[in-house]
Design a protein around this motif. Sequence first.
Motif: not given
Length: 381
Positions: A156-178
Amino acid sequence: MPEPGVEVVWGALERALRKAGHDELWLQFRPRGSKDVFDAVQAAVQVANQEVEDAGWGDEVFTEGVSDSDAGPVALMSRVGTEEGVRAWFAVFARHLQALGLSGKVTAAPTAFFPDWLSGEVRLPRQLTAFVSYQTNDLALLDADEERRAWHVPAALTAKVADAATAWGRFNGADVYLQRYIHQTRSKNPDVGSALAGAAAKFAMARVTYLRSQPRRLAWASLGTLGRTCYGVMDDTVSWQVRLAQVTRAMAAFPADTDLAFVQYSNPLTSSWQALSTARPAPPYVKESDIRYNRHLNKQYIPDAHGLQLLTDAHLANANNLSDWIIEPLGEGKHLVQAKDLESWYATIDPDPETLAKARADFGGMILTPEIIAANPPPWR
Protein backbone atom coordinates in the motif's frame (compact mmCIF):
# COMPACT_ATOMS: atom_id res chain seq x y z
CA MET A 1 -6.59 -20.56 -31.46
CA PRO A 2 -3.02 -20.65 -32.83
CA GLU A 3 -0.94 -23.71 -32.05
CA PRO A 4 1.50 -23.31 -29.16
CA GLY A 5 4.78 -22.13 -30.54
CA VAL A 6 7.58 -19.64 -29.98
CA GLU A 7 8.84 -17.78 -33.04
CA VAL A 8 12.29 -16.18 -33.12
CA VAL A 9 12.02 -13.02 -35.25
CA TRP A 10 15.52 -12.99 -36.71
CA GLY A 11 15.06 -9.93 -38.89
CA ALA A 12 14.26 -7.65 -35.95
CA LEU A 13 17.02 -9.16 -33.81
CA GLU A 14 19.65 -8.73 -36.53
CA ARG A 15 18.65 -5.11 -37.15
CA ALA A 16 18.91 -4.34 -33.43
CA LEU A 17 22.28 -6.07 -33.27
CA ARG A 18 23.65 -4.00 -36.16
CA LYS A 19 22.31 -0.81 -34.59
CA ALA A 20 24.14 -1.65 -31.36
CA GLY A 21 27.38 -2.26 -33.22
CA HIS A 22 27.27 -5.97 -32.37
CA ASP A 23 28.21 -5.10 -28.80
CA GLU A 24 24.98 -6.13 -27.10
CA LEU A 25 21.39 -7.09 -27.82
CA TRP A 26 18.20 -6.36 -25.91
CA LEU A 27 15.74 -9.20 -26.52
CA GLN A 28 12.08 -9.57 -25.57
CA PHE A 29 9.58 -12.39 -25.30
CA ARG A 30 6.13 -11.19 -26.29
CA PRO A 31 3.70 -13.88 -25.13
CA ARG A 32 0.33 -14.70 -26.53
CA GLY A 33 -2.26 -14.92 -23.80
CA SER A 34 -1.19 -14.43 -20.19
CA LYS A 35 1.59 -11.93 -19.52
CA ASP A 36 2.57 -13.80 -16.36
CA VAL A 37 5.69 -15.34 -17.91
CA PHE A 38 8.53 -13.57 -16.10
CA ASP A 39 9.67 -16.63 -14.13
CA ALA A 40 9.54 -18.77 -17.27
CA VAL A 41 11.70 -16.30 -19.20
CA GLN A 42 14.19 -16.10 -16.35
CA ALA A 43 14.44 -19.90 -16.31
CA ALA A 44 14.79 -20.06 -20.10
CA VAL A 45 17.68 -17.57 -19.98
CA GLN A 46 19.48 -19.74 -17.43
CA VAL A 47 18.93 -22.90 -19.47
CA ALA A 48 20.13 -21.26 -22.70
CA ASN A 49 23.21 -19.81 -20.99
CA GLN A 50 24.11 -23.22 -19.62
CA GLU A 51 23.66 -25.03 -22.92
CA VAL A 52 25.83 -22.62 -24.90
CA GLU A 53 28.39 -22.78 -22.08
CA ASP A 54 28.42 -26.57 -22.37
CA ALA A 55 28.76 -26.26 -26.15
CA GLY A 56 31.85 -24.08 -25.81
CA TRP A 57 30.36 -20.67 -26.60
CA GLY A 58 30.19 -19.40 -23.03
CA ASP A 59 32.93 -16.81 -23.52
CA GLU A 60 31.13 -15.39 -26.54
CA VAL A 61 27.42 -15.58 -25.74
CA PHE A 62 25.78 -14.69 -22.43
CA THR A 63 22.47 -13.10 -21.40
CA GLU A 64 21.61 -11.42 -18.09
CA GLY A 65 19.48 -8.75 -16.45
CA VAL A 66 15.98 -10.11 -17.03
CA SER A 67 13.67 -7.11 -16.66
CA ASP A 68 10.02 -6.41 -17.35
CA SER A 69 7.98 -4.28 -19.73
CA ASP A 70 4.35 -3.81 -20.68
CA ALA A 71 4.70 -6.12 -23.68
CA GLY A 72 6.67 -8.89 -21.99
CA PRO A 73 9.96 -9.66 -20.21
CA VAL A 74 13.21 -8.35 -21.65
CA ALA A 75 16.83 -9.41 -21.17
CA LEU A 76 20.26 -8.18 -22.18
CA MET A 77 22.56 -10.38 -24.27
CA SER A 78 25.70 -8.69 -23.03
CA ARG A 79 28.10 -10.99 -24.87
CA VAL A 80 27.32 -11.40 -28.56
CA GLY A 81 29.89 -13.59 -30.26
CA THR A 82 29.69 -15.83 -33.29
CA GLU A 83 26.42 -16.06 -35.19
CA GLU A 84 26.43 -19.82 -34.64
CA GLY A 85 26.54 -19.37 -30.86
CA VAL A 86 23.90 -16.65 -30.86
CA ARG A 87 21.53 -18.73 -32.97
CA ALA A 88 22.10 -21.72 -30.75
CA TRP A 89 21.26 -19.63 -27.69
CA PHE A 90 17.97 -18.43 -29.19
CA ALA A 91 17.06 -21.93 -30.30
CA VAL A 92 17.43 -23.26 -26.75
CA PHE A 93 15.64 -20.25 -25.27
CA ALA A 94 12.63 -20.63 -27.59
CA ARG A 95 12.52 -24.40 -27.18
CA HIS A 96 12.42 -24.12 -23.38
CA LEU A 97 9.58 -21.60 -23.45
CA GLN A 98 7.64 -23.76 -25.87
CA ALA A 99 8.20 -26.84 -23.69
CA LEU A 100 6.44 -24.91 -20.91
CA GLY A 101 3.40 -24.57 -23.16
CA LEU A 102 3.99 -20.91 -23.99
CA SER A 103 3.37 -19.17 -27.29
CA GLY A 104 4.65 -15.89 -28.64
CA LYS A 105 7.54 -14.12 -30.32
CA VAL A 106 11.16 -13.59 -29.37
CA THR A 107 12.20 -10.29 -30.89
CA ALA A 108 14.23 -7.16 -30.26
CA ALA A 109 13.20 -5.17 -27.21
CA PRO A 110 12.43 -1.46 -27.47
CA THR A 111 15.03 0.65 -25.70
CA ALA A 112 15.28 4.31 -24.83
CA PHE A 113 18.43 6.26 -24.09
CA PHE A 114 18.76 9.70 -22.60
CA PRO A 115 19.86 12.57 -24.86
CA ASP A 116 23.59 13.20 -25.07
CA TRP A 117 23.55 16.05 -22.56
CA LEU A 118 22.32 13.62 -19.91
CA SER A 119 24.06 10.43 -21.00
CA GLY A 120 27.45 11.11 -19.46
CA GLU A 121 29.11 12.64 -22.50
CA VAL A 122 28.87 16.03 -20.81
CA ARG A 123 29.61 16.26 -17.09
CA LEU A 124 26.74 18.06 -15.40
CA PRO A 125 27.00 19.75 -12.00
CA ARG A 126 25.46 18.20 -8.92
CA GLN A 127 21.80 18.87 -8.34
CA LEU A 128 19.59 19.19 -5.28
CA THR A 129 18.53 15.70 -4.22
CA ALA A 130 16.33 14.36 -1.43
CA PHE A 131 17.37 11.04 0.11
CA VAL A 132 14.34 9.38 1.72
CA SER A 133 14.17 6.18 3.76
CA TYR A 134 10.63 4.79 3.89
CA GLN A 135 9.42 2.36 6.53
CA THR A 136 9.72 -1.30 5.61
CA ASN A 137 8.20 -4.61 6.61
CA ASP A 138 9.83 -6.38 9.55
CA LEU A 139 13.37 -7.28 8.49
CA ALA A 140 14.30 -9.26 11.61
CA LEU A 141 13.56 -12.68 10.14
CA LEU A 142 15.56 -12.15 6.95
CA ASP A 143 19.10 -13.26 6.34
CA ALA A 144 21.61 -10.58 5.34
CA ASP A 145 21.42 -11.40 1.62
CA GLU A 146 17.61 -11.23 1.53
CA GLU A 147 17.69 -7.98 3.48
CA ARG A 148 20.02 -6.28 1.04
CA ARG A 149 18.46 -7.10 -2.29
CA ALA A 150 14.76 -6.22 -2.06
CA TRP A 151 12.49 -3.18 -1.66
CA HIS A 152 10.68 -4.55 1.45
CA VAL A 153 8.14 -1.68 1.65
CA PRO A 154 4.46 -2.61 2.22
CA ALA A 155 2.43 -2.76 -0.99
CA ALA A 156 0.00 0.00 0.00
CA LEU A 157 2.83 2.40 0.83
CA THR A 158 4.68 1.43 -2.35
CA ALA A 159 1.64 2.38 -4.43
CA LYS A 160 1.30 5.72 -2.60
CA VAL A 161 4.98 6.54 -3.06
CA ALA A 162 5.01 5.63 -6.75
CA ASP A 163 1.84 7.57 -7.57
CA ALA A 164 3.08 10.59 -5.64
CA ALA A 165 6.46 10.43 -7.39
CA THR A 166 4.87 10.65 -10.83
CA ALA A 167 2.58 13.50 -9.76
CA TRP A 168 5.55 15.30 -8.21
CA GLY A 169 7.95 14.96 -11.11
CA ARG A 170 5.92 15.39 -14.28
CA PHE A 171 5.59 18.70 -16.07
CA ASN A 172 4.21 19.93 -19.40
CA GLY A 173 6.38 19.12 -22.38
CA ALA A 174 8.44 16.48 -20.57
CA ASP A 175 9.63 13.26 -22.14
CA VAL A 176 8.92 10.30 -19.84
CA TYR A 177 11.49 7.56 -19.23
CA LEU A 178 10.71 4.50 -17.14
CA GLN A 179 13.45 2.19 -15.90
CA ARG A 180 12.64 -1.26 -14.55
CA TYR A 181 15.79 -2.93 -13.22
CA ILE A 182 18.38 -2.26 -15.96
CA HIS A 183 15.99 -1.77 -18.90
CA GLN A 184 14.60 1.64 -19.83
CA THR A 185 11.76 2.62 -22.16
CA ARG A 186 9.94 5.82 -23.06
CA SER A 187 6.27 6.25 -22.27
CA LYS A 188 3.67 8.51 -23.84
CA ASN A 189 1.74 8.41 -20.57
CA PRO A 190 3.31 10.41 -17.71
CA ASP A 191 1.25 8.51 -15.11
CA VAL A 192 3.48 5.43 -14.75
CA GLY A 193 2.91 4.99 -11.02
CA SER A 194 1.59 1.45 -11.26
CA ALA A 195 4.51 0.27 -13.40
CA LEU A 196 6.98 2.07 -11.12
CA ALA A 197 5.51 0.40 -8.03
CA GLY A 198 5.58 -3.01 -9.67
CA ALA A 199 9.20 -2.62 -10.69
CA ALA A 200 10.24 -1.51 -7.21
CA ALA A 201 8.52 -4.50 -5.63
CA LYS A 202 9.96 -6.98 -8.15
CA PHE A 203 13.47 -5.63 -8.71
CA ALA A 204 14.18 -3.06 -5.95
CA MET A 205 15.45 -0.92 -8.81
CA ALA A 206 13.02 1.42 -10.54
CA ARG A 207 13.14 5.00 -11.76
CA VAL A 208 10.94 7.50 -13.53
CA THR A 209 12.56 10.47 -15.22
CA TYR A 210 10.85 13.52 -16.69
CA LEU A 211 13.07 15.66 -18.89
CA ARG A 212 13.08 18.46 -21.41
CA SER A 213 16.14 19.34 -23.47
CA GLN A 214 15.39 22.99 -24.34
CA PRO A 215 15.66 24.67 -21.94
CA ARG A 216 17.08 21.86 -19.87
CA ARG A 217 14.86 20.60 -17.12
CA LEU A 218 14.92 17.31 -15.24
CA ALA A 219 13.07 15.60 -12.40
CA TRP A 220 13.61 12.01 -11.33
CA ALA A 221 12.51 9.59 -8.63
CA SER A 222 14.50 6.41 -8.06
CA LEU A 223 13.30 3.59 -5.77
CA GLY A 224 15.89 1.17 -4.41
CA THR A 225 16.54 -1.48 -1.80
CA LEU A 226 15.08 -1.25 1.70
CA GLY A 227 12.77 1.64 0.87
CA ARG A 228 15.63 4.01 0.11
CA THR A 229 14.58 6.51 -2.54
CA CYS A 230 16.15 9.50 -4.27
CA TYR A 231 14.32 12.52 -5.69
CA GLY A 232 16.19 15.14 -7.68
CA VAL A 233 15.62 18.19 -9.83
CA MET A 234 17.58 20.20 -12.37
CA ASP A 235 16.22 23.44 -13.78
CA ASP A 236 18.48 26.38 -14.44
CA THR A 237 15.51 28.61 -15.23
CA VAL A 238 14.47 28.81 -11.57
CA SER A 239 16.28 29.70 -8.36
CA TRP A 240 17.84 27.24 -5.94
CA GLN A 241 15.07 28.18 -3.50
CA VAL A 242 12.41 26.94 -5.92
CA ARG A 243 14.32 23.72 -6.57
CA LEU A 244 14.86 23.18 -2.86
CA ALA A 245 11.16 23.61 -2.22
CA GLN A 246 10.41 21.00 -4.86
CA VAL A 247 12.68 18.30 -3.43
CA THR A 248 11.46 19.16 0.06
CA ARG A 249 7.88 18.43 -1.03
CA ALA A 250 8.96 14.98 -2.14
CA MET A 251 10.97 14.41 1.02
CA ALA A 252 8.12 15.30 3.37
CA ALA A 253 5.21 13.82 1.41
CA PHE A 254 4.67 10.89 3.80
CA PRO A 255 6.22 11.80 7.16
CA ALA A 256 4.36 9.08 9.09
CA ASP A 257 5.87 6.48 6.73
CA THR A 258 9.40 7.89 6.71
CA ASP A 259 12.27 6.85 8.99
CA LEU A 260 14.80 9.43 7.79
CA ALA A 261 15.24 11.94 4.98
CA PHE A 262 17.62 14.74 4.08
CA VAL A 263 18.57 17.05 1.22
CA GLN A 264 22.01 17.51 -0.28
CA TYR A 265 23.59 17.98 -3.70
CA SER A 266 24.25 14.82 -5.68
CA ASN A 267 24.95 13.77 -9.27
CA PRO A 268 22.07 14.06 -11.76
CA LEU A 269 19.98 10.87 -11.89
CA THR A 270 21.33 9.63 -8.56
CA SER A 271 19.70 6.22 -8.33
CA SER A 272 20.57 4.96 -4.85
CA TRP A 273 21.98 5.85 -1.47
CA GLN A 274 25.28 4.37 -2.60
CA ALA A 275 25.87 7.82 -4.08
CA LEU A 276 26.79 8.83 -0.52
CA SER A 277 30.16 7.22 -1.23
CA THR A 278 31.00 10.36 -3.25
CA ALA A 279 29.07 12.85 -1.13
CA ARG A 280 30.45 16.37 -0.71
CA PRO A 281 31.33 16.64 2.05
CA ALA A 282 31.80 13.00 3.01
CA PRO A 283 30.04 11.73 6.15
CA PRO A 284 32.33 12.62 9.06
CA TYR A 285 32.63 9.26 10.83
CA VAL A 286 31.47 6.35 8.65
CA LYS A 287 31.72 5.03 5.11
CA GLU A 288 28.81 4.63 2.72
CA SER A 289 28.85 0.86 3.23
CA ASP A 290 28.32 1.39 6.96
CA ILE A 291 25.16 3.32 6.15
CA ARG A 292 24.01 0.76 3.60
CA TYR A 293 24.42 -2.27 5.84
CA ASN A 294 22.87 -0.71 8.94
CA ARG A 295 19.43 0.26 7.67
CA HIS A 296 17.93 -0.52 11.10
CA LEU A 297 19.65 2.57 12.55
CA ASN A 298 17.91 5.07 10.25
CA LYS A 299 15.18 5.80 12.79
CA GLN A 300 17.70 7.03 15.38
CA TYR A 301 20.84 8.19 13.58
CA ILE A 302 21.80 10.17 10.47
CA PRO A 303 24.91 9.96 8.24
CA ASP A 304 25.66 13.67 8.61
CA ALA A 305 24.12 17.03 9.42
CA HIS A 306 22.28 18.79 6.58
CA GLY A 307 20.52 22.07 6.18
CA LEU A 308 17.17 20.35 5.89
CA GLN A 309 16.07 16.90 7.09
CA LEU A 310 13.09 14.88 8.31
CA LEU A 311 13.78 13.29 11.69
CA THR A 312 12.08 11.22 14.37
CA ASP A 313 11.68 11.83 18.10
CA ALA A 314 14.50 9.33 18.60
CA HIS A 315 16.81 11.40 16.38
CA LEU A 316 16.09 14.56 18.32
CA ALA A 317 16.67 12.79 21.64
CA ASN A 318 20.25 12.09 20.51
CA ALA A 319 21.03 15.70 19.55
CA ASN A 320 23.27 18.02 21.55
CA ASN A 321 21.56 21.37 21.04
CA LEU A 322 19.00 22.32 18.39
CA SER A 323 18.11 25.76 19.70
CA ASP A 324 19.44 27.36 16.50
CA TRP A 325 17.27 25.17 14.26
CA ILE A 326 13.67 25.49 13.07
CA ILE A 327 11.79 22.37 14.13
CA GLU A 328 8.36 21.83 12.59
CA PRO A 329 6.33 18.93 14.04
CA LEU A 330 4.74 16.82 11.28
CA GLY A 331 2.80 14.45 13.52
CA GLU A 332 3.35 10.88 14.69
CA GLY A 333 6.77 11.68 16.12
CA LYS A 334 8.25 13.17 12.93
CA HIS A 335 9.78 16.61 12.47
CA LEU A 336 11.08 18.78 9.65
CA VAL A 337 14.36 20.20 10.94
CA GLN A 338 15.94 23.02 8.96
CA ALA A 339 18.61 25.64 9.35
CA LYS A 340 17.54 29.23 9.86
CA ASP A 341 19.87 30.23 7.03
CA LEU A 342 19.41 27.80 4.14
CA GLU A 343 21.54 29.91 1.80
CA SER A 344 24.76 28.81 3.48
CA TRP A 345 23.72 25.20 2.83
CA TYR A 346 22.14 25.20 -0.62
CA ALA A 347 22.99 28.38 -2.56
CA THR A 348 26.13 26.56 -3.70
CA ILE A 349 26.95 22.86 -4.05
CA ASP A 350 29.21 22.71 -1.00
CA PRO A 351 27.89 23.99 2.34
CA ASP A 352 29.78 26.68 4.19
CA PRO A 353 32.49 24.85 6.24
CA GLU A 354 31.86 26.80 9.45
CA THR A 355 28.12 26.27 9.14
CA LEU A 356 28.65 22.54 8.67
CA ALA A 357 31.01 22.27 11.65
CA LYS A 358 28.52 24.07 13.87
CA ALA A 359 25.68 21.82 12.67
CA ARG A 360 27.66 18.68 13.38
CA ALA A 361 28.31 19.92 16.89
CA ASP A 362 24.59 20.69 17.33
CA PHE A 363 23.50 17.28 16.11
CA GLY A 364 26.17 15.54 18.17
CA GLY A 365 25.10 12.03 19.18
CA MET A 366 22.58 11.87 16.35
CA ILE A 367 25.36 11.37 13.77
CA LEU A 368 26.28 7.76 13.02
CA THR A 369 29.68 6.52 14.26
CA PRO A 370 31.49 3.16 14.24
CA GLU A 371 30.90 2.94 18.00
CA ILE A 372 27.12 3.27 17.52
CA ILE A 373 27.20 0.58 14.84
CA ALA A 374 29.21 -1.79 17.05
CA ALA A 375 26.78 -1.31 19.94
CA ASN A 376 23.66 -1.85 17.77
CA PRO A 377 24.09 -4.91 15.49
CA PRO A 378 21.50 -5.57 12.78
CA PRO A 379 18.46 -7.65 13.73
CA TRP A 380 18.56 -9.87 10.65
CA ARG A 381 20.16 -13.27 10.83
